[in-house]
Design a protein around this motif. Structure first.
Motif, mmCIF file in Angstrom:
data_model
loop_
_atom_site.group_PDB
_atom_site.id
_atom_site.type_symbol
_atom_site.label_atom_id
_atom_site.label_comp_id
_atom_site.label_asym_id
_atom_site.label_seq_id
_atom_site.Cartn_x
_atom_site.Cartn_y
_atom_site.Cartn_z
ATOM 1 N N GLU A 43 79.586 -24.616 26.614
ATOM 2 C CA GLU A 43 79.784 -24.503 25.168
ATOM 3 C C GLU A 43 79.901 -25.921 24.605
ATOM 4 O O GLU A 43 80.333 -26.840 25.307
ATOM 5 C CB GLU A 43 81.078 -23.733 24.865
ATOM 6 C CG GLU A 43 81.123 -22.321 25.404
ATOM 7 C CD GLU A 43 80.172 -21.400 24.674
ATOM 8 O OE1 GLU A 43 79.967 -21.584 23.450
ATOM 9 O OE2 GLU A 43 79.621 -20.488 25.336
ATOM 10 N N ASN A 44 79.549 -26.095 23.346
ATOM 11 C CA ASN A 44 79.680 -27.418 22.718
ATOM 12 C C ASN A 44 81.087 -27.964 22.880
ATOM 13 O O ASN A 44 81.285 -29.146 23.187
ATOM 14 C CB ASN A 44 79.313 -27.357 21.239
ATOM 15 C CG ASN A 44 77.827 -27.234 21.004
ATOM 16 O OD1 ASN A 44 77.043 -27.087 21.945
ATOM 17 N ND2 ASN A 44 77.428 -27.268 19.754
ATOM 18 N N SER A 45 82.082 -27.108 22.681
ATOM 19 C CA SER A 45 83.466 -27.568 22.765
ATOM 20 C C SER A 45 83.818 -28.047 24.172
ATOM 21 O O SER A 45 84.650 -28.947 24.330
ATOM 22 C CB SER A 45 84.430 -26.470 22.332
ATOM 23 O OG SER A 45 84.307 -25.342 23.180
ATOM 24 N N THR A 46 83.176 -27.497 25.186
ATOM 25 C CA THR A 46 83.468 -27.901 26.566
ATOM 26 C C THR A 46 83.101 -29.362 26.793
ATOM 27 O O THR A 46 83.890 -30.127 27.350
ATOM 28 C CB THR A 46 82.716 -27.003 27.570
ATOM 29 O OG1 THR A 46 83.064 -25.642 27.325
ATOM 30 C CG2 THR A 46 83.055 -27.372 29.000
ATOM 31 N N PHE B 170 79.863 -35.815 34.747
ATOM 32 C CA PHE B 170 78.683 -35.127 35.256
ATOM 33 C C PHE B 170 78.545 -33.790 34.576
ATOM 34 O O PHE B 170 79.524 -33.077 34.368
ATOM 35 C CB PHE B 170 78.750 -34.954 36.768
ATOM 36 C CG PHE B 170 78.294 -36.180 37.504
ATOM 37 C CD1 PHE B 170 76.955 -36.455 37.649
ATOM 38 C CD2 PHE B 170 79.220 -37.058 38.025
ATOM 39 C CE1 PHE B 170 76.532 -37.596 38.299
ATOM 40 C CE2 PHE B 170 78.807 -38.199 38.683
ATOM 41 C CZ PHE B 170 77.460 -38.474 38.821
ATOM 42 N N CYS B 171 77.330 -33.472 34.216
ATOM 43 C CA CYS B 171 76.990 -32.179 33.630
ATOM 44 C C CYS B 171 76.041 -31.541 34.634
ATOM 45 O O CYS B 171 74.881 -31.946 34.763
ATOM 46 C CB CYS B 171 76.326 -32.391 32.277
ATOM 47 S SG CYS B 171 76.017 -30.857 31.401
ATOM 48 N N ALA C 184 82.710 -40.978 39.220
ATOM 49 C CA ALA C 184 82.763 -39.961 38.165
ATOM 50 C C ALA C 184 84.197 -39.744 37.705
ATOM 51 O O ALA C 184 85.126 -39.752 38.503
ATOM 52 C CB ALA C 184 82.169 -38.648 38.668
ATOM 53 N N ASP C 185 84.345 -39.549 36.409
ATOM 54 C CA ASP C 185 85.669 -39.332 35.823
ATOM 55 C C ASP C 185 85.911 -37.874 35.465
ATOM 56 O O ASP C 185 87.035 -37.493 35.150
ATOM 57 C CB ASP C 185 85.817 -40.198 34.562
ATOM 58 C CG ASP C 185 85.728 -41.675 34.901
ATOM 59 O OD1 ASP C 185 86.699 -42.207 35.464
ATOM 60 O OD2 ASP C 185 84.674 -42.282 34.626
ATOM 61 N N GLY C 186 84.857 -37.063 35.499
ATOM 62 C CA GLY C 186 84.992 -35.657 35.184
ATOM 63 C C GLY C 186 83.664 -34.954 35.305
ATOM 64 O O GLY C 186 82.638 -35.574 35.576
ATOM 65 N N TYR C 187 83.684 -33.633 35.106
ATOM 66 C CA TYR C 187 82.434 -32.888 35.102
ATOM 67 C C TYR C 187 82.572 -31.598 34.314
ATOM 68 O O TYR C 187 83.669 -31.088 34.122
ATOM 69 C CB TYR C 187 81.943 -32.616 36.527
ATOM 70 C CG TYR C 187 82.635 -31.485 37.249
ATOM 71 C CD1 TYR C 187 82.061 -30.212 37.288
ATOM 72 C CD2 TYR C 187 83.846 -31.679 37.903
ATOM 73 C CE1 TYR C 187 82.687 -29.174 37.959
ATOM 74 C CE2 TYR C 187 84.468 -30.647 38.579
ATOM 75 C CZ TYR C 187 83.879 -29.397 38.597
ATOM 76 O OH TYR C 187 84.506 -28.371 39.253
ATOM 77 N N VAL C 188 81.434 -31.125 33.840
ATOM 78 C CA VAL C 188 81.320 -29.809 33.226
ATOM 79 C C VAL C 188 80.148 -29.113 33.897
ATOM 80 O O VAL C 188 79.233 -29.761 34.409
ATOM 81 C CB VAL C 188 81.103 -29.874 31.697
ATOM 82 C CG1 VAL C 188 82.292 -30.505 31.002
ATOM 83 C CG2 VAL C 188 79.835 -30.619 31.349
ATOM 84 N N THR C 189 80.190 -27.789 33.907
ATOM 85 C CA THR C 189 79.104 -27.041 34.524
ATOM 86 C C THR C 189 78.175 -26.468 33.459
ATOM 87 O O THR C 189 78.607 -26.112 32.366
ATOM 88 C CB THR C 189 79.639 -25.904 35.416
ATOM 89 O OG1 THR C 189 80.488 -25.070 34.640
ATOM 90 C CG2 THR C 189 80.405 -26.449 36.606
ATOM 91 N N VAL D 140 70.224 -30.267 23.763
ATOM 92 C CA VAL D 140 71.450 -29.484 23.600
ATOM 93 C C VAL D 140 72.668 -30.401 23.651
ATOM 94 O O VAL D 140 73.588 -30.292 22.829
ATOM 95 C CB VAL D 140 71.533 -28.371 24.668
ATOM 96 C CG1 VAL D 140 72.904 -27.707 24.668
ATOM 97 C CG2 VAL D 140 70.434 -27.340 24.448
ATOM 98 N N LEU D 141 72.679 -31.318 24.629
ATOM 99 C CA LEU D 141 73.793 -32.260 24.740
ATOM 100 C C LEU D 141 73.901 -33.133 23.492
ATOM 101 O O LEU D 141 74.991 -33.353 22.973
ATOM 102 C CB LEU D 141 73.638 -33.135 25.985
ATOM 103 C CG LEU D 141 73.970 -32.475 27.308
ATOM 104 C CD1 LEU D 141 73.464 -33.315 28.471
ATOM 105 C CD2 LEU D 141 75.461 -32.237 27.432
ATOM 106 N N ARG D 142 72.764 -33.632 23.019
ATOM 107 C CA ARG D 142 72.760 -34.479 21.820
ATOM 108 C C ARG D 142 73.376 -33.732 20.638
ATOM 109 O O ARG D 142 74.206 -34.274 19.904
ATOM 110 C CB ARG D 142 71.333 -34.911 21.480
ATOM 111 C CG ARG D 142 71.220 -35.805 20.264
ATOM 112 C CD ARG D 142 69.763 -36.173 19.891
ATOM 113 N NE ARG D 142 68.820 -36.142 20.972
ATOM 114 C CZ ARG D 142 67.864 -35.206 21.121
ATOM 115 N NH1 ARG D 142 67.745 -34.215 20.253
ATOM 116 N NH2 ARG D 142 67.021 -35.273 22.134
ATOM 117 N N GLY D 143 72.985 -32.468 20.458
ATOM 118 C CA GLY D 143 73.534 -31.677 19.363
ATOM 119 C C GLY D 143 75.040 -31.510 19.475
ATOM 120 O O GLY D 143 75.761 -31.648 18.489
#
Length: 119
Positions: free
Chosen positions: A106-109, A79-80, A97-102, A17-20
């Motif tokens: 969404e792809n845009s996130t 970090f994801c 770490a410079d940031g994170y998403v949970t 999913v991340l690769r896409g």
């Protein structure tokens, strides 16, 4: 400027999913299934951004982040992670770490998170 991204997650499904999502705008140079493999890749690959899971078998994302930051101080680490792991973000930030998403995201996130850390 091409942005080289390393994806690190022990789940092949999440990496897919991340690769896409990431490959729509950035260059995925490699993928790793754990922190130890990520460190090995960071020794040889030109990496600008690492999208990293926190909880993985063996070397976790926090330990891998600290080592990768030693190798590539300018590399940006995002970090994801799942919402239940947010309490681990303080040690992750301390490791570099410079940031994170949970997750889920969404792809845009994830694309926006990469734009944020490289700008």
């Amino acid at each position: 400027m091409a942005v080289n991204v390393l994806i690190v997650d022990n789940s092949e499904a999440v990496r897919s999913v991340l690769r896409g999502a990431i490959s729509e705008e950035f260059h995925v140079v490699a993928e790793a299934g754990d922190g130890e493999e990520a460190i090995e890749i960071a020794h040889t690959a030109e990496v600008d951004v690492v999208v990293m899971d926190i909880v993985m078998p063996g070397v976790d994302g926090i330990e891998a982040t600290a080592t990768i930051k030693e190798l590539h101080p300018d590399a940006k680490i995002i970090f994801c992670t799942s919402v239940t792991q947010q309490e681990r973000m303080e040690p992750a930030i301390e490791a570099g770490a410079d940031g994170y998403v949970t997750k889920p995201f969404e792809n845009s996130t994830i694309q926006n998170a990469i734009h944020d850390v490289i700008s």
